[in-house]
Write a protein that holds these residues in place. Structure first.
Motif, PDB file in Angstrom:
ATOM      1  N   ASP A   1       8.063  -4.388   1.497  1.00 16.10           N
ATOM      2  CA  ASP A   1       6.704  -4.218   1.638  1.00 16.10           C
ATOM      3  C   ASP A   1       6.813  -2.465   1.867  1.00 16.10           C
TER       4      ASP A   1
ATOM      5  N   PHE B   1       4.232  -0.627   2.298  1.00 17.19           N
ATOM      6  CA  PHE B   1       3.085  -0.546   3.198  1.00 17.19           C
ATOM      7  C   PHE B   1       3.399  -0.339   4.352  1.00 17.19           C
TER       8      PHE B   1
ATOM      9  N   TYR C   1       0.278   3.714  -1.636  1.00 19.30           N
ATOM     10  CA  TYR C   1      -1.208   3.471  -1.400  1.00 19.30           C
ATOM     11  C   TYR C   1      -1.885   3.680  -2.739  1.00 19.30           C
TER      12      TYR C   1
ATOM     13  N   ASN D   1      -0.483   1.818  -5.796  1.00 19.74           N
ATOM     14  CA  ASN D   1      -0.220   0.339  -5.348  1.00 19.74           C
ATOM     15  C   ASN D   1       1.119  -0.193  -5.561  1.00 19.74           C
TER      16      ASN D   1
ATOM     17  N   ARG E   1       3.774  -1.917  -4.166  1.00 18.01           N
ATOM     18  CA  ARG E   1       3.879  -2.906  -3.070  1.00 18.01           C
ATOM     19  C   ARG E   1       5.473  -2.806  -2.657  1.00 18.01           C
ATOM     20  N   SER E   2       6.378  -3.285  -3.571  1.00 15.80           N
ATOM     21  CA  SER E   2       7.734  -3.319  -3.226  1.00 15.80           C
ATOM     22  C   SER E   2       8.600  -2.291  -4.244  1.00 15.80           C
TER      23      SER E   2
ATOM     24  N   GLU F   1       3.408  -6.143  -6.274  1.00 18.22           N
ATOM     25  CA  GLU F   1       3.267  -7.442  -5.448  1.00 18.22           C
ATOM     26  C   GLU F   1       4.584  -7.231  -4.542  1.00 18.22           C
ATOM     27  N   HIS F   2       4.207  -7.612  -3.208  1.00 15.25           N
ATOM     28  CA  HIS F   2       5.404  -7.544  -2.214  1.00 15.25           C
ATOM     29  C   HIS F   2       6.566  -8.805  -2.574  1.00 15.25           C
TER      30      HIS F   2
END
Length: 276
Positions: free
Chosen positions: A119, A121, A134, A137, A139-140, A163-164
């Motif tokens: 993650d 974020f 951010y 996008n 995420r990982s 995506e995470h």
């Protein structure tokens, strides 16, 4: 029925061996074979890196691959190849300083170890470049060090996802193999540059120069050699230098010369040769 092969994970945890499917293993072999063929064909490094990134991306849905390299002068890292990342994204991480808060790649170079961030974020390793995560996008991000001949981390091969998630052993193996390929290509590129520089220096030399193989067959002569002896390179390639001998040096003289070359890898003296 699908068979399994086993492979240890890359985080030095050898307590358990985790299976990688035969298909996954074949996918890795397919990348290796493709890239090796490109290397053997002397294709440009940029084309090899692009193909490597695209093939790796194809094995992880919803991801982008990137190669970052450290500047030898500044110590900062920037994107060398990332065919699926827009220029704005590449510029956002240009001249990134390796460190514990410099994202997955910054950490991979700083510590010289693989970094698997689930993650971006929230992970502290992305604190300094959180806005990049951010804005694009990301995420990982999983990053593997690229090493030089001295095993020092000089860059990274990374897979970033929208995506995470964390990598399974197959993805870790994919990252390891890809980073290894980048290291090999970079080293080959350096060797080719040295050879090109040597060849240019040799051809521009005013002294006649000849290069032979281990069997003493002529591989190359420079322009000055052709001018001095009157032989064309095409007539000398594959020949033994003895065809140039004028017969003024004794057999013992040559025996002593070769003895010194074999013992000390060098010899200094004068050989009288002939021209056409």
């Amino acid at each position: 029925m699908e068979e399994n092969v086993t492979c240890t994970t890359l985080d030095n945890n050898s307590e358990n061996e985790i299976p990688i499917s035969t298909q996954e293993y074949n996918n890795i072999l397919n990348i290796q074979n493709t890239i090796l063929e490109m290397i053997a064909s002397h294709e440009k490094a940029s084309d090899i890196f692009t193909r490597l990134c695209l093939m790796a991306e194809a094995l992880l849905e919803n991801s982008v691959a990137s190669i970052m390299i450290k500047d030898k002068t500044t110590g900062l890292i920037s994107v060398l190849c990332a065919p699926s990342i827009p220029e704005a994204g590449k510029n956002a991480i240009k001249n990134l300083k390796p460190g514990p808060k410099g994202g997955s790649c910054g950490n991979a170079v700083f510590y010289g170890k693989a970094q698997y961030v689930r993650d971006t974020f929230t992970d502290k390793r992305w604190e300094d470049i959180r806005q990049v995560a951010y804005d694009f996008n990301l995420r990982s991000c999983w990053s593997m060090p690229v090493r030089d001949k001295d095993k020092e981390a000089i860059g990274t091969f990374a897979l970033s996802s929208f995506e995470h998630r964390l990598p399974v052993p197959f993805h870790k193996k994919l990252l390891e193999m890809s980073a290894s390929i980048v290291s090999i290509v970079l080293r080959n590129q350096e060797d080719e540059q040295r050879i090109k520089l040597f060849s240019t220096s040799m051809q521009n030399a005013t002294e006649g120069m000849m290069i032979t193989d281990v069997n003493n067959n002529i591989l190359e002569v420079n322009k000055a050699f052709e001018k001095i002896y009157g032989f064309k390179e095409k007539d000398l390639i594959g020949q033994n230098p003895r065809i140039l001998a004028a017969g003024k040096n004794s057999k013992e003289y040559y025996t002593d010369m070769w003895r010194n070359l074999e013992r000390e890898s060098k010899w200094s003296g004068e050989i009288v040769n002939k021209s056409v």
